[in-house]
Design an enzyme around this catalytic site. Structure first.
Site, short mmCIF file in Angstrom:
data_model
loop_
_atom_site.label_atom_id
_atom_site.label_comp_id
_atom_site.label_asym_id
_atom_site.label_seq_id
_atom_site.Cartn_x
_atom_site.Cartn_y
_atom_site.Cartn_z
N LYS A 1 0.88 -1.30 -0.06
CA LYS A 1 -0.04 -0.08 0.10
C LYS A 1 0.75 1.39 -0.11
O LYS A 1 1.91 1.35 0.63
CB LYS A 1 -0.88 -0.10 1.24
CG LYS A 1 -2.38 -0.90 1.30
CD LYS A 1 -2.74 -0.71 2.72
CE LYS A 1 -3.97 -1.66 2.78
NZ LYS A 1 -4.95 -1.69 1.63
N ARG B 1 -10.20 -11.48 1.56
CA ARG B 1 -11.04 -12.34 1.11
C ARG B 1 -10.54 -13.88 1.16
O ARG B 1 -11.13 -14.93 1.26
CB ARG B 1 -11.50 -12.03 -0.39
CG ARG B 1 -10.36 -11.99 -1.51
CD ARG B 1 -10.55 -11.13 -2.48
NE ARG B 1 -10.54 -9.81 -2.24
CZ ARG B 1 -11.18 -8.79 -3.29
NH1 ARG B 1 -11.62 -9.41 -4.48
NH2 ARG B 1 -10.88 -7.63 -3.08
N1 BES Z 1 -8.23 -3.78 4.23
C1 BES Z 1 -8.26 -3.28 2.70
C2 BES Z 1 -9.64 -2.84 2.51
C3 BES Z 1 -10.04 -1.42 3.14
C4 BES Z 1 -9.63 -0.20 2.53
C5 BES Z 1 -10.44 -1.20 4.31
C6 BES Z 1 -9.93 0.95 3.06
C7 BES Z 1 -10.56 0.03 5.02
C8 BES Z 1 -10.29 0.95 4.44
C9 BES Z 1 -8.22 -4.62 1.79
O1 BES Z 1 -7.39 -5.76 2.36
C10 BES Z 1 -7.81 -4.08 0.63
O2 BES Z 1 -6.66 -3.58 0.64
N2 BES Z 1 -8.35 -4.30 -0.50
C11 BES Z 1 -8.02 -3.79 -1.93
C12 BES Z 1 -8.52 -4.72 -2.68
C13 BES Z 1 -8.05 -4.65 -4.30
C14 BES Z 1 -6.48 -4.94 -4.15
C15 BES Z 1 -8.53 -5.48 -5.20
C16 BES Z 1 -8.61 -2.47 -2.00
O3 BES Z 1 -9.79 -2.13 -1.54
O4 BES Z 1 -7.79 -1.61 -2.52
ZN ZN Z 2 -5.26 -5.60 1.64
#
Ligand code: BES
Ligand code: ZN
Ligand code: ZN
Length: 471
Positions: A245, A319
């Site tokens: 991230k 997931r």
């Molecule tokens: N934990 C994150 C989702 C999230 C984002 C929670 C912002 C709370 C606030 C999750 O694991 C994630 O990073 N999801 C990605 C998925 C993508 C790579 C398809 C996302 O939402 O960007």
């Molecule tokens: Zn994530």
């Protein structure tokens, strides 16, 4: 939570009084008070507050026949009152038990602050709150105290920084909750995960120096009519893994355990409310980190259900963890499965940061849940699956990919991914809640102060109670 709250019939003496007021009532005030309020441009609009020092009255503008406005007013008025050097306050209650319950929830949740890591605390002196009403509203008070302390428990755990709330620490917290509330609790370590063939959880966890844990906590009443299994995403930290991230998106990712912590909150509330329905909580607790042994984009993993997954993005780890947990959950033969997860940023983009997404194949169940959530005071909205979105997680090399081929509809494609792990006979019994929006509060809203909100706890508790009541 150190407040003493009491319903009382008499007009008791207190240091200050809070008066909820709307425009109509404002017009009916004695002329001298109306004059002072008007001088200061107070119009009794929803959320408007003014303190009259001579009369020791805090006037707080609210929509008096709107239960959501009253819940919020309870929270905000308490926050203002806490700033004064007072020991007690009184406030007018309502004739309707639901309104009194909402007021209590507002007060108890609005009072929350996370101060465990602060040296310099501003002391508050407020202790006693008297609510003037015709009855003592014992049941409402009892339930509000239980529910609010469970929401605040979830908030506390989520707010605990990641170096202290590791997966093992989260498992220890679960054990303590179970011990204090006479619940069963089993903790699975790496060996357990290997025995259970939970390769997805093991892969996500591999690059972390903190070991993963599988948490199972159960409430088993003697006469139980139904079994509900709750599954929570317990990412004690989500750095994104090798699909790292950006720095700005990584902060607040301690809150990626929000679903798991909500499950713990619900379990504590259920242990105290004692409904006639069995409730099992399952949490996949791990970190998602980087390192030489990290799982990679392009890896193909075998899930506990046997479905092969091509990893296209290691940041879509929730997931994966949930898929193995959901597989285990179905072996428990539940009547309902509800998973809670801070699963996608897309859900926040789609619904805004105040609303959780409800997904699942059973449209009637989705609607029922939406209604229960709204009654509990939480905002939730149904995001519909469809056969076109289903195709977006197809994989050329494995059974499915862990991310969609487009960035549109990301909350739903994540829900559909989870749905692939739900066996035919459980398809209509499952609900997925994406709490990514409301789980962590960056700017105070409603009854939520900055930090974790305990999202999901109130709705799921109400749902369990509804099932127990046979509805
Ligand atoms: N934990 C994150 C989702 C999230 C984002 C929670 C912002 C709370 C606030 C999750 O694991 C994630 O990073 N999801 C990605 C998925 C993508 C790579 C398809 C996302 O939402 O960007
Ligand atoms: Zn994530
Ligand atoms: Zn995550």
């Amino acid at each position: 939570m150190n407040l003493n709250i009491k319903f009382t019939k008499e007009n008791i003496k207190s240091d200050i009084e809070i008066v909820f007021i709307n425009q109509e009532l404002l017009k009916k005030l004695p002329k001298n008070i109306a004059g002072i309020l008007s001088l200061q441009n107070f119009n009794a609009k929803d959320g408007e507050a003014i303190f009259l020092q001579n009369d020791k009255i805090l006037y707080y503008g609210a929509i008096l026949d709107d239960i959501d406005s009253i819940r919020e007013a309870g929270a905000k008025a308490i926050r203002i009152a806490k700033k004064y050097n007072i020991k007690s306050l009184k406030i007018n209650g309502f004739e309707d038990s639901n309104f009194n319950y909402a007021l209590l929830i507002g007060i108890l949740l609005g009072d929350y602050e996370f101060v465990d890591y602060k040296n310099n605390l501003t002391k508050t002196t407020l202790k006693d709150i008297f609510i003037i009403a015709k009855k003592d509203y014992k049941d409402e008070l009892n339930k509000a105290m239980i529910v609010a302390s469970s929401v605040n428990l979830a908030r506390n755990i989520v707010n605990t920084p990641p170096q202290d709330c590791t997966p093992i620490a989260l498992a220890d917290i679960a054990k303590k909750i179970a011990k204090d509330s006479s619940l069963d609790c089993k903790i699975g370590d790496i060996k357990f995960l290997q025995k259970e063939k939970m390769e997805l959880i093991l892969s996500v966890a591999r690059a972390s120096t903190e070991e993963p844990r599988f948490i199972e906590i159960a409430y088993k009443p003697k006469k139980s009519k139904k079994r509900i299994v709750l599954v929570g995403k317990g990412l004690t930290y989500d750095s994104g893994g090798l699909s790292l991230k950006p720095a700005d998106f990584m902060t607040t990712m301690k809150a990626d355990k929000g679903g798991g912590c909500a499950v713990l909150g619900v379990m504590q509330a259920i242990a105290r409310l004692k409904p006639n329905v069995e409730v099992v909580g399952i949490i996949g607790a791990t970190e998602n980190m980087i390192g030489g042994n990290a799982y990679k984009p392009d890896d193909i993993l075998k899930s506990r259900e046997g479905i092969m997954i091509e990893v296209k993005n290691t940041d879509a780890e929730g997931r994966l963890v949930l898929a193995d947990c959901l597989s285990y959950a179905q072996d428990l033969k539940p009547d309902f499965i509800i998973d809670l997860a801070t699963l996608t940023g897309a859900c926040v983009v789609g619904l805004g940061e105040y609303t959780s997404g409800i997904m699942g194949y059973n449209k009637k169940l989705n609607k029922e849940f939406e209604k229960v959530a709204s009654k509990s005071g939480e905002l939730m909205a149904i995001l519909p699956f469809n056969r076109h979105l289903e195709k977006l997680i197809d994989s050329k090399n494995a059974d499915i990919s862990n991310v969609s081929s487009t960035r549109y509809g990301g909350a739903i494609t994540a829900g559909i991914f989870l749905g692939k792990f739900i066996r035919k006979e459980y398809k209509d019994k499952w609900i997925h809640l994406d709490i990514a929006g409301p789980a962590f509060v960056e700017k105070e809203w409603d009854i939520n102060s900055f930090g974790a909100s305990g999202a999901g706890v109130r709705s799921v508790v109400e749902f369990v109670l509804k099932v127990a009541n046979g509805a």
